[in-house]
Design a protein around this motif. Structure first.
Motif, PDB file in Angstrom:
ATOM      1  N   PHE A 113       0.826  -1.209   0.000  1.00 23.34           N
ATOM      2  CA  PHE A 113       0.000   0.000   0.000  1.00 23.34           C
ATOM      3  C   PHE A 113       0.859   1.257   0.000  1.00 23.34           C
ATOM      4  O   PHE A 113       1.821   1.350   0.759  1.00 23.34           O
ATOM      5  CB  PHE A 113      -0.889   0.057   1.251  1.00 23.34           C
ATOM      6  CG  PHE A 113      -1.930  -1.017   1.371  1.00 23.34           C
ATOM      7  CD1 PHE A 113      -2.316  -1.767   0.264  1.00 23.34           C
ATOM      8  CD2 PHE A 113      -2.535  -1.264   2.590  1.00 23.34           C
ATOM      9  CE1 PHE A 113      -3.285  -2.746   0.376  1.00 23.34           C
ATOM     10  CE2 PHE A 113      -3.508  -2.242   2.727  1.00 23.34           C
ATOM     11  CZ  PHE A 113      -3.883  -2.990   1.614  1.00 23.34           C
ATOM     12  N   ASP A 114       0.501   2.226  -0.831  1.00 18.88           N
ATOM     13  CA  ASP A 114       1.098   3.554  -0.727  1.00 18.88           C
ATOM     14  C   ASP A 114       0.556   4.230   0.524  1.00 18.88           C
ATOM     15  O   ASP A 114      -0.580   3.963   0.934  1.00 18.88           O
ATOM     16  CB  ASP A 114       0.754   4.404  -1.951  1.00 18.88           C
ATOM     17  CG  ASP A 114       1.512   3.966  -3.190  1.00 18.88           C
ATOM     18  OD1 ASP A 114       2.656   3.494  -3.046  1.00 18.88           O
ATOM     19  OD2 ASP A 114       0.942   4.078  -4.296  1.00 18.88           O
ATOM     20  N   PRO A 115       1.317   5.149   1.132  1.00 20.47           N
ATOM     21  CA  PRO A 115       0.826   5.831   2.332  1.00 20.47           C
ATOM     22  C   PRO A 115      -0.498   6.559   2.121  1.00 20.47           C
ATOM     23  O   PRO A 115      -1.313   6.642   3.030  1.00 20.47           O
ATOM     24  CB  PRO A 115       1.949   6.823   2.655  1.00 20.47           C
ATOM     25  CG  PRO A 115       3.172   6.203   2.061  1.00 20.47           C
ATOM     26  CD  PRO A 115       2.703   5.524   0.809  1.00 20.47           C
ATOM     27  N   GLN A 116      -0.709   7.076   0.900  1.00 23.21           N
ATOM     28  CA  GLN A 116      -1.935   7.845   0.634  1.00 23.21           C
ATOM     29  C   GLN A 116      -3.058   6.979   0.070  1.00 23.21           C
ATOM     30  O   GLN A 116      -4.093   7.508  -0.355  1.00 23.21           O
ATOM     31  CB  GLN A 116      -1.650   9.007  -0.324  1.00 23.21           C
ATOM     32  CG  GLN A 116      -1.313   8.611  -1.749  1.00 23.21           C
ATOM     33  CD  GLN A 116       0.152   8.310  -1.959  1.00 23.21           C
ATOM     34  OE1 GLN A 116       0.873   7.969  -1.033  1.00 23.21           O
ATOM     35  NE2 GLN A 116       0.620   8.453  -3.191  1.00 23.21           N
ATOM     36  N   ASP A 117      -2.894   5.656   0.094  1.00 23.98           N
ATOM     37  CA  ASP A 117      -3.924   4.736  -0.410  1.00 23.98           C
ATOM     38  C   ASP A 117      -5.055   4.644   0.616  1.00 23.98           C
ATOM     39  O   ASP A 117      -4.984   3.896   1.588  1.00 23.98           O
ATOM     40  CB  ASP A 117      -3.310   3.352  -0.651  1.00 23.98           C
ATOM     41  CG  ASP A 117      -4.242   2.407  -1.386  1.00 23.98           C
ATOM     42  OD1 ASP A 117      -5.475   2.530  -1.210  1.00 23.98           O
ATOM     43  OD2 ASP A 117      -3.743   1.548  -2.142  1.00 23.98           O
ATOM     44  N   THR A 118      -6.100   5.413   0.397  1.00 28.93           N
ATOM     45  CA  THR A 118      -7.187   5.483   1.378  1.00 28.93           C
ATOM     46  C   THR A 118      -7.984   4.177   1.457  1.00 28.93           C
ATOM     47  O   THR A 118      -8.503   3.828   2.521  1.00 28.93           O
ATOM     48  CB  THR A 118      -8.143   6.639   1.042  1.00 28.93           C
ATOM     49  OG1 THR A 118      -8.608   6.501  -0.311  1.00 28.93           O
ATOM     50  CG2 THR A 118      -7.439   7.982   1.187  1.00 28.93           C
ATOM     51  N   THR A 119      -8.059   3.449   0.341  1.00 25.04           N
ATOM     52  CA  THR A 119      -8.779   2.172   0.368  1.00 25.04           C
ATOM     53  C   THR A 119      -8.038   1.165   1.238  1.00 25.04           C
ATOM     54  O   THR A 119      -8.637   0.472   2.068  1.00 25.04           O
ATOM     55  CB  THR A 119      -8.942   1.618  -1.054  1.00 25.04           C
ATOM     56  OG1 THR A 119      -9.562   2.594  -1.884  1.00 25.04           O
ATOM     57  CG2 THR A 119      -9.790   0.353  -1.046  1.00 25.04           C
ATOM     58  N   GLY A 120      -6.730   1.082   1.039  1.00 26.08           N
ATOM     59  CA  GLY A 120      -5.931   0.179   1.869  1.00 26.08           C
ATOM     60  C   GLY A 120      -6.000   0.552   3.336  1.00 26.08           C
ATOM     61  O   GLY A 120      -6.120  -0.314   4.210  1.00 26.08           O
ATOM     62  N   ARG A 121      -5.949   1.845   3.619  1.00 23.54           N
ATOM     63  CA  ARG A 121      -5.997   2.295   5.004  1.00 23.54           C
ATOM     64  C   ARG A 121      -7.343   1.957   5.648  1.00 23.54           C
ATOM     65  O   ARG A 121      -7.418   1.550   6.811  1.00 23.54           O
ATOM     66  CB  ARG A 121      -5.708   3.789   5.071  1.00 23.54           C
ATOM     67  CG  ARG A 121      -5.292   4.272   6.442  1.00 23.54           C
ATOM     68  CD  ARG A 121      -4.661   5.632   6.376  1.00 23.54           C
ATOM     69  NE  ARG A 121      -3.368   5.631   5.720  1.00 23.54           N
ATOM     70  CZ  ARG A 121      -2.253   5.196   6.273  1.00 23.54           C
ATOM     71  NH1 ARG A 121      -2.265   4.708   7.496  1.00 23.54           N
ATOM     72  NH2 ARG A 121      -1.108   5.248   5.609  1.00 23.54           N
ATOM     73  N   ALA A 122      -8.425   2.125   4.878  1.00 30.57           N
ATOM     74  CA  ALA A 122      -9.753   1.786   5.382  1.00 30.57           C
ATOM     75  C   ALA A 122      -9.868   0.288   5.643  1.00 30.57           C
ATOM     76  O   ALA A 122     -10.522  -0.138   6.612  1.00 30.57           O
ATOM     77  CB  ALA A 122     -10.821   2.240   4.395  1.00 30.57           C
ATOM     78  N   LEU A 123      -9.231  -0.500   4.802  1.00 33.56           N
ATOM     79  CA  LEU A 123      -9.265  -1.953   4.967  1.00 33.56           C
ATOM     80  C   LEU A 123      -8.557  -2.362   6.261  1.00 33.56           C
ATOM     81  O   LEU A 123      -9.058  -3.205   7.015  1.00 33.56           O
ATOM     82  CB  LEU A 123      -8.592  -2.612   3.762  1.00 33.56           C
ATOM     83  CG  LEU A 123      -8.901  -4.086   3.474  1.00 33.56           C
ATOM     84  CD1 LEU A 123     -10.381  -4.276   3.208  1.00 33.56           C
ATOM     85  CD2 LEU A 123      -8.072  -4.562   2.278  1.00 33.56           C
ATOM     86  N   VAL A 124      -7.413  -1.738   6.529  1.00 32.56           N
ATOM     87  CA  VAL A 124      -6.688  -2.027   7.768  1.00 32.56           C
ATOM     88  C   VAL A 124      -7.514  -1.573   8.973  1.00 32.56           C
ATOM     89  O   VAL A 124      -7.579  -2.264   9.994  1.00 32.56           O
ATOM     90  CB  VAL A 124      -5.311  -1.346   7.771  1.00 32.56           C
ATOM     91  CG1 VAL A 124      -4.618  -1.531   9.114  1.00 32.56           C
ATOM     92  CG2 VAL A 124      -4.431  -1.911   6.656  1.00 32.56           C
ATOM     93  N   GLY A 125      -8.165  -0.413   8.846  1.00 32.88           N
ATOM     94  CA  GLY A 125      -8.997   0.071   9.937  1.00 32.88           C
ATOM     95  C   GLY A 125     -10.158  -0.850  10.241  1.00 32.88           C
ATOM     96  O   GLY A 125     -10.565  -1.003  11.395  1.00 32.88           O
ATOM     97  N   ALA A 126     -10.696  -1.502   9.214  1.00 26.50           N
ATOM     98  CA  ALA A 126     -11.851  -2.380   9.400  1.00 26.50           C
ATOM     99  C   ALA A 126     -11.461  -3.764   9.897  1.00 26.50           C
ATOM    100  O   ALA A 126     -12.195  -4.372  10.695  1.00 26.50           O
ATOM    101  CB  ALA A 126     -12.616  -2.506   8.080  1.00 26.50           C
ATOM    102  N   LEU A 127     -10.315  -4.271   9.433  1.00 24.67           N
ATOM    103  CA  LEU A 127      -9.980  -5.670   9.692  1.00 24.67           C
ATOM    104  C   LEU A 127      -8.723  -5.889  10.525  1.00 24.67           C
ATOM    105  O   LEU A 127      -8.516  -6.988  11.040  1.00 24.67           O
ATOM    106  CB  LEU A 127      -9.781  -6.400   8.349  1.00 24.67           C
ATOM    107  CG  LEU A 127     -10.959  -6.449   7.393  1.00 24.67           C
ATOM    108  CD1 LEU A 127     -10.544  -7.111   6.087  1.00 24.67           C
ATOM    109  CD2 LEU A 127     -12.126  -7.197   8.018  1.00 24.67           C
ATOM    110  N   GLY A 128      -7.876  -4.866  10.638  1.00 22.56           N
ATOM    111  CA  GLY A 128      -6.558  -5.079  11.218  1.00 22.56           C
ATOM    112  C   GLY A 128      -5.579  -5.442  10.111  1.00 22.56           C
ATOM    113  O   GLY A 128      -5.975  -5.826   8.995  1.00 22.56           O
ATOM    114  N   ALA A 129      -4.283  -5.333  10.396  1.00 18.97           N
ATOM    115  CA  ALA A 129      -3.257  -5.508   9.363  1.00 18.97           C
ATOM    116  C   ALA A 129      -3.249  -6.905   8.759  1.00 18.97           C
ATOM    117  O   ALA A 129      -3.173  -7.075   7.537  1.00 18.97           O
ATOM    118  CB  ALA A 129      -1.878  -5.183   9.955  1.00 18.97           C
ATOM    119  N   TYR A 130      -3.331  -7.940   9.588  1.00 18.13           N
ATOM    120  CA  TYR A 130      -3.200  -9.309   9.086  1.00 18.13           C
ATOM    121  C   TYR A 130      -4.342  -9.689   8.152  1.00 18.13           C
ATOM    122  O   TYR A 130      -4.120 -10.163   7.030  1.00 18.13           O
ATOM    123  CB  TYR A 130      -3.122 -10.286  10.255  1.00 18.13           C
ATOM    124  CG  TYR A 130      -2.988 -11.735   9.833  1.00 18.13           C
ATOM    125  CD1 TYR A 130      -1.820 -12.184   9.227  1.00 18.13           C
ATOM    126  CD2 TYR A 130      -4.025 -12.641  10.034  1.00 18.13           C
ATOM    127  CE1 TYR A 130      -1.684 -13.516   8.832  1.00 18.13           C
ATOM    128  CE2 TYR A 130      -3.912 -13.969   9.639  1.00 18.13           C
ATOM    129  CZ  TYR A 130      -2.737 -14.400   9.033  1.00 18.13           C
ATOM    130  OH  TYR A 130      -2.614 -15.705   8.629  1.00 18.13           O
TER     131      TYR A 130
END
Length: 302
Positions: free
Chosen positions: A14-31
């Motif tokens: 994920f790029d730092p500014q990838d908002t979709t990836g960041r939202a995914l981590v926020g919803a599920l956790g990194a793993y």
């Protein structure tokens, strides 16, 4: 360990500014986010991620999956004399948690034993790469004075103001904590710019060089701008020593203001284009006017 490996993988996926990836981590956790992003776990409906947005993300990430080898990256950074910090680690800089888009982890090389100072004991110095003799002298004197007071100087290892800030801090270091920490825009397997290789070695001997980018990542304009938010978050105050009207150094000041950190600027000659950005911050009321290390240190305790 799963969380550490997952976060290491996400720095490459994920790029730092990838908002979709960041939202995914926020919803599920990194793993779990990594499993969805790599296709190891089927995607499903998320409250804050639209189906089209997620599908676009999956197409984007698919191109990077062959390059994701987190265990390799972790082994490589260890061979380089470093490691990978994640939230919850003893030395994780909690100031990064104030960022709306905090790094998934922080790669580092150097002396981690002294840790990363709290933001109240760190000041960021930034400014033009084509610094004048005036800017160079102010940056070096200010950094040395801060280091003598036990305040860690954060900067970006670039030419110009960054270089003089790091060198000044090293000259004033007391040995009680890192005198200076450099935040790189690319992977830590190579020094950029290469002309600062000796400076980087000196920083690593007593302090740290850190980056959110994994090994082998080239610095780009976008990564330099993203790097600035980390510089701002590691420090209690960001001081622009010298900057043109549209200098990238002003970006660091903007990030500091966004997360309610203090901003300072050094005044210069009204005839110098290299001070126009500093005067802009002062005129807009964004920054406090400072002229030496004592005034900057005073902001940290006020």
């Amino acid at each position: 360990m799963n969380d550490r490996i997952a976060r290491a993988a996400l720095t490459r996926l994920f790029d730092p500014q990838d908002t979709t990836g960041r939202a995914l981590v926020g919803a599920l956790g990194a793993y779990a986010a990594l499993r969805v992003a790599t296709g190891a776990q089927p995607p499903h409906t998320f409250r804050h991620i639209g189906e089209e947005e997620l599908n676009e993300g999956l197409r984007r990430w698919a191109q990077r999956i062959p390059d994701v080898e987190a265990e390799r990256d972790l082994a490589t950074i260890e061979r380089l004399g470093g490691g990978f910090l994640i939230p919850g680690d003893e030395h994780w800089p909690v100031g990064l948690d104030d960022l709306p888009g905090a790094p998934y982890g922080l790669w580092y090389v150097g002396n981690i034993a002294q840790g990363i100072p709290a933001v109240q004991r760190a000041a960021a110095l930034t400014g033009s790469r084509d610094s004048t003799s005036y800017g160079a002298a102010v940056a070096a004197d200010m950094a040395e004075g801060l280091a003598r007071r036990g305040i860690c100087v954060i900067s970006g290892l670039g030419y110009g103001i960054d270089t003089h800030a790091h060198r000044g801090a090293l000259a004033g270091g007391t040995g009680n904590g890192p005198a200076t920490i450099a935040v790189a825009a690319g992977g830590l397997d190579r020094v950029y710019p290469s002309g600062n290789a000796d400076l980087a070695a000196a920083i690593k001997a007593s302090g740290l060089i850190v980056s959110e980018q994994p090994i082998g990542t080239a610095p780009t304009r976008a990564r330099f701008l993203n790097r600035n938010r980390i510089i701002a978050a590691l420090a209690g105050v960001t001081c622009v020593v010298e900057a043109r009207w549209r200098s990238g150094a002003l970006n660091a000041a903007h990030h500091a203001e966004t997360i309610a950190r203090l901003v300072a600027a050094v005044p210069g000659s009204v005839h110098s284009a290299n001070s126009a950005g500093c005067h802009r911050l002062l005129k807009e009321g964004t920054a406090a006017l400072v002229s030496d290390a004592a005034e900057l240190a005073e902001l940290l305790v006020s």
